[in-house]
Design a protein around this motif. Sequence first.
Motif, PDB file in Angstrom:
ATOM      1  N   PHE A 162       0.819  -1.215   0.000  1.00  0.00           N
ATOM      2  CA  PHE A 162       0.000   0.000   0.000  1.00  0.00           C
ATOM      3  C   PHE A 162       0.852   1.264   0.000  1.00  0.00           C
ATOM      4  CE2 PHE A 162      -2.854  -3.257   1.640  1.00  0.00           C
ATOM      5  CZ  PHE A 162      -4.006  -3.007   0.912  1.00  0.00           C
ATOM      6  N   SER A 163       2.127   1.130   0.356  1.00  0.00           N
ATOM      7  CA  SER A 163       3.008   2.296   0.338  1.00  0.00           C
ATOM      8  C   SER A 163       3.311   2.745  -1.091  1.00  0.00           C
ATOM      9  CB  SER A 163       4.320   1.986   1.066  1.00  0.00           C
ATOM     10  OG  SER A 163       5.058   0.986   0.372  1.00  0.00           O
ATOM     11  N   ALA A 164       2.944   1.915  -2.077  1.00  0.00           N
ATOM     12  CA  ALA A 164       3.178   2.284  -3.479  1.00  0.00           C
ATOM     13  C   ALA A 164       2.283   3.433  -3.919  1.00  0.00           C
ATOM     14  CB  ALA A 164       2.947   1.074  -4.380  1.00  0.00           C
ATOM     15  N   PHE A 165       1.141   3.615  -3.248  1.00  0.00           N
ATOM     16  CA  PHE A 165       0.234   4.692  -3.630  1.00  0.00           C
ATOM     17  C   PHE A 165       0.822   6.040  -3.217  1.00  0.00           C
ATOM     18  CE2 PHE A 165      -2.647   1.031  -3.202  1.00  0.00           C
ATOM     19  CZ  PHE A 165      -3.236   1.056  -4.456  1.00  0.00           C
ATOM     20  N   PRO A 166       0.863   6.996  -4.135  1.00  0.00           N
ATOM     21  CA  PRO A 166       1.425   8.310  -3.784  1.00  0.00           C
ATOM     22  C   PRO A 166       0.559   9.035  -2.752  1.00  0.00           C
ATOM     23  CG  PRO A 166       0.442   8.343  -5.992  1.00  0.00           C
ATOM     24  CD  PRO A 166       0.422   6.919  -5.536  1.00  0.00           C
ATOM     25  N   VAL A 167       1.178   9.838  -1.944  1.00  0.00           N
ATOM     26  CA  VAL A 167       0.561  10.711  -0.932  1.00  0.00           C
ATOM     27  C   VAL A 167      -0.048   9.907   0.224  1.00  0.00           C
ATOM     28  CG1 VAL A 167      -1.073  12.579  -0.470  1.00  0.00           C
ATOM     29  CG2 VAL A 167       0.074  12.452  -2.699  1.00  0.00           C
ATOM     30  N   ILE A 168      -1.017   9.031  -0.074  1.00  0.00           N
ATOM     31  CA  ILE A 168      -1.730   8.342   1.005  1.00  0.00           C
ATOM     32  C   ILE A 168      -1.069   7.026   1.400  1.00  0.00           C
ATOM     33  CG2 ILE A 168      -3.928   9.343   0.306  1.00  0.00           C
ATOM     34  CD1 ILE A 168      -4.639   6.558  -0.854  1.00  0.00           C
ATOM     35  N   GLY A 169      -0.081   6.558   0.619  1.00  0.00           N
ATOM     36  CA  GLY A 169       0.478   5.230   0.824  1.00  0.00           C
ATOM     37  C   GLY A 169       1.100   5.026   2.188  1.00  0.00           C
ATOM     38  N   ASP A 170       2.074   5.865   2.542  1.00  0.00           N
ATOM     39  CA  ASP A 170       2.773   5.696   3.820  1.00  0.00           C
ATOM     40  C   ASP A 170       1.854   5.892   5.028  1.00  0.00           C
ATOM     41  OD1 ASP A 170       5.179   5.049   2.625  1.00  0.00           O
ATOM     42  OD2 ASP A 170       5.820   7.140   2.465  1.00  0.00           O
ATOM     43  N   PRO A 171       0.992   6.931   5.052  1.00  0.00           N
ATOM     44  CA  PRO A 171       0.048   7.025   6.185  1.00  0.00           C
ATOM     45  C   PRO A 171      -0.887   5.819   6.273  1.00  0.00           C
ATOM     46  CG  PRO A 171       0.153   9.116   4.995  1.00  0.00           C
ATOM     47  CD  PRO A 171       0.902   8.117   4.165  1.00  0.00           C
ATOM     48  N   LEU A 172      -1.267   5.256   5.124  1.00  0.00           N
ATOM     49  CA  LEU A 172      -2.150   4.093   5.132  1.00  0.00           C
ATOM     50  C   LEU A 172      -1.461   2.885   5.749  1.00  0.00           C
ATOM     51  CD1 LEU A 172      -4.870   2.886   4.295  1.00  0.00           C
ATOM     52  CD2 LEU A 172      -3.890   2.404   2.040  1.00  0.00           C
ATOM     53  N   VAL A 173      -0.177   2.672   5.397  1.00  0.00           N
ATOM     54  CA  VAL A 173       0.577   1.555   5.977  1.00  0.00           C
ATOM     55  C   VAL A 173       0.739   1.744   7.482  1.00  0.00           C
ATOM     56  CG1 VAL A 173       2.821   0.413   6.018  1.00  0.00           C
ATOM     57  CG2 VAL A 173       1.793   1.030   3.836  1.00  0.00           C
ATOM     58  N   THR A 174       1.034   2.969   7.909  1.00  0.00           N
ATOM     59  CA  THR A 174       1.170   3.252   9.340  1.00  0.00           C
ATOM     60  C   THR A 174      -0.137   2.971  10.075  1.00  0.00           C
ATOM     61  OG1 THR A 174       2.800   4.977   8.847  1.00  0.00           O
ATOM     62  CG2 THR A 174       1.779   5.023  11.035  1.00  0.00           C
ATOM     63  N   TRP A 175      -1.245   3.318   9.438  1.00  0.00           N
ATOM     64  CA  TRP A 175      -2.560   3.053  10.057  1.00  0.00           C
ATOM     65  C   TRP A 175      -2.825   1.555  10.136  1.00  0.00           C
ATOM     66  CZ3 TRP A 175      -7.031   0.796   7.971  1.00  0.00           C
ATOM     67  CH2 TRP A 175      -8.168   0.890   8.776  1.00  0.00           C
ATOM     68  N   LEU A 176      -2.471   0.815   9.085  1.00  0.00           N
ATOM     69  CA  LEU A 176      -2.669  -0.638   9.099  1.00  0.00           C
ATOM     70  C   LEU A 176      -1.832  -1.293  10.192  1.00  0.00           C
ATOM     71  CD1 LEU A 176      -2.685  -1.483   5.270  1.00  0.00           C
ATOM     72  CD2 LEU A 176      -4.595  -1.770   6.847  1.00  0.00           C
ATOM     73  N   TRP A 177      -0.591  -0.818  10.337  1.00  0.00           N
ATOM     74  CA  TRP A 177       0.297  -1.399  11.340  1.00  0.00           C
ATOM     75  C   TRP A 177      -0.059  -0.967  12.757  1.00  0.00           C
ATOM     76  CZ3 TRP A 177       5.690  -0.360   8.676  1.00  0.00           C
ATOM     77  CH2 TRP A 177       5.853  -1.261   7.601  1.00  0.00           C
ATOM     78  N   GLY A 178      -0.680   0.185  12.886  1.00  0.00           N
ATOM     79  CA  GLY A 178      -0.909   0.734  14.221  1.00  0.00           C
ATOM     80  C   GLY A 178       0.366   1.302  14.811  1.00  0.00           C
ATOM     81  N   GLY A 179       1.341   1.600  13.961  1.00  0.00           N
ATOM     82  CA  GLY A 179       2.634   2.126  14.395  1.00  0.00           C
ATOM     83  C   GLY A 179       3.564   2.191  13.206  1.00  0.00           C
ATOM     84  N   PHE A 180       4.873   2.152  13.491  1.00  0.00           N
ATOM     85  CA  PHE A 180       5.858   2.287  12.418  1.00  0.00           C
ATOM     86  C   PHE A 180       6.510   0.954  12.054  1.00  0.00           C
ATOM     87  CE2 PHE A 180       5.492   6.453  14.431  1.00  0.00           C
ATOM     88  CZ  PHE A 180       5.156   7.221  13.325  1.00  0.00           C
TER      89      PHE A 180
END
Length: 422
Positions: A162-180
């Motif tokens: 999901f980090s492949a998606f621009p702009v929203i990718g990294d925040p989306l992965v962080t939300w899925l993980w519940g952390g970093f």
Amino acid sequence: MSAPVWNNKVVKWVDDRLPIISMVHHAAYEYPTPKNLSYMWNFGSLAGFILVTMILSGIFLVMNYTPHADMAFDSVERIMRDVNYGWLLRYLHVNGASMFFICVYIHIFRGLYYGSYKAPREVLWWIGILILLAMMATAFMGYVLPWGQMSFWGATVITNLFSAFPVIGDPLVTWLWGGFSIGNPTLNRFFSLHYLLPFVILGLVVLHVWALHAVRSNNPTGVEIKTPQDSIPFHPYYTIKDLFGMGVFLIIYLYFVFFAPNFFGEPDNYIMANPLSTPAHIVPEWYFLPFYAILRSIDFSFLGMPAKLLGVLAMFAAIIVLFVIPWLDTSKVRSSRFRPVYKWFFVLLIIDCFVLGYCGAKSPADPFMGLQGLQVITMGQLATLYYFLHFLVIMPVVGKMERPKPLPASISESVLKGGANA
């Protein structure tokens, strides 16, 4: 249909106030069903049976499972070793997931072959694809719960997509993980969703059956019911047929439960998750392998989009394209039984999906089935190309150009005179 008359006074009293018994009677007893359904129509009811089995076994497993990164692996081992018949519950659940996907995949391919997606059954088809998507999400989250090596690293690889998606990718992965990073919050999120989604699937199944009863079942000829002689009551004719199919299915299912319980699993998942040790070859469960092969086959950038993003889009497109099949198929004939050209392309599609599954299970640099000079990645790209060509090009073009065989005048005629030879 006339309202049933109940001789049992208790049943009559309840039904007069809450006519649920009459509703079930009309839906499952008197429901007029095409008289020519084959055993390929058994897999819908088999999928429903295994869904109930998965929900019940899951409820009992949850009573002994601990959704914590430090205790999840040990709690699964305790279920296997110390809980009375815990091993049976877990093997029923784990192998039930594979059986569920086998039934649903056969059910989908049967629908593709006999044109069950054509009007007026488009919504019925859409709900079926939504069930498949919900199953995939549920199975992926359930695979993480044992917290073994393959669970941990499979979750790492898939969620990172999901980090492949621009702009929203990294925040989306962080939300899925519940952390970093993947850890206890991730496990808790996946556990809660894995417990919830089966009930969402159950609700979609209810809608699926409701839509089915609104538009009636398709049949091998694709000819609609025209006269009362074309149909028979669902009970006892198809209840008996379904019970026979279920008996055969249970023999296969229970063979894996008792004699080959780890046939579909990965040995690395019996090693506790270790973030500092990466498995040699990370692969998802077998029912995800064709989509995983499509993801990996895109190793080039296009129009400024990186290969990772293109791969993720291609993987999702492989499922999204199923939603528009009712309009991509331009043939006026529903069943491939009467389509002499398209049926061979359909066989190629099935072979193509098996090739994709094989490619997804192997390392990209490996030779394809031992053939020197042909790598798995190259074969995966060719198989991916055919997959999309089948739906986007072959299906509409063949539908326009093909000359189908003459259809029988009715379902009864096809039964009495040999179907396509009528």
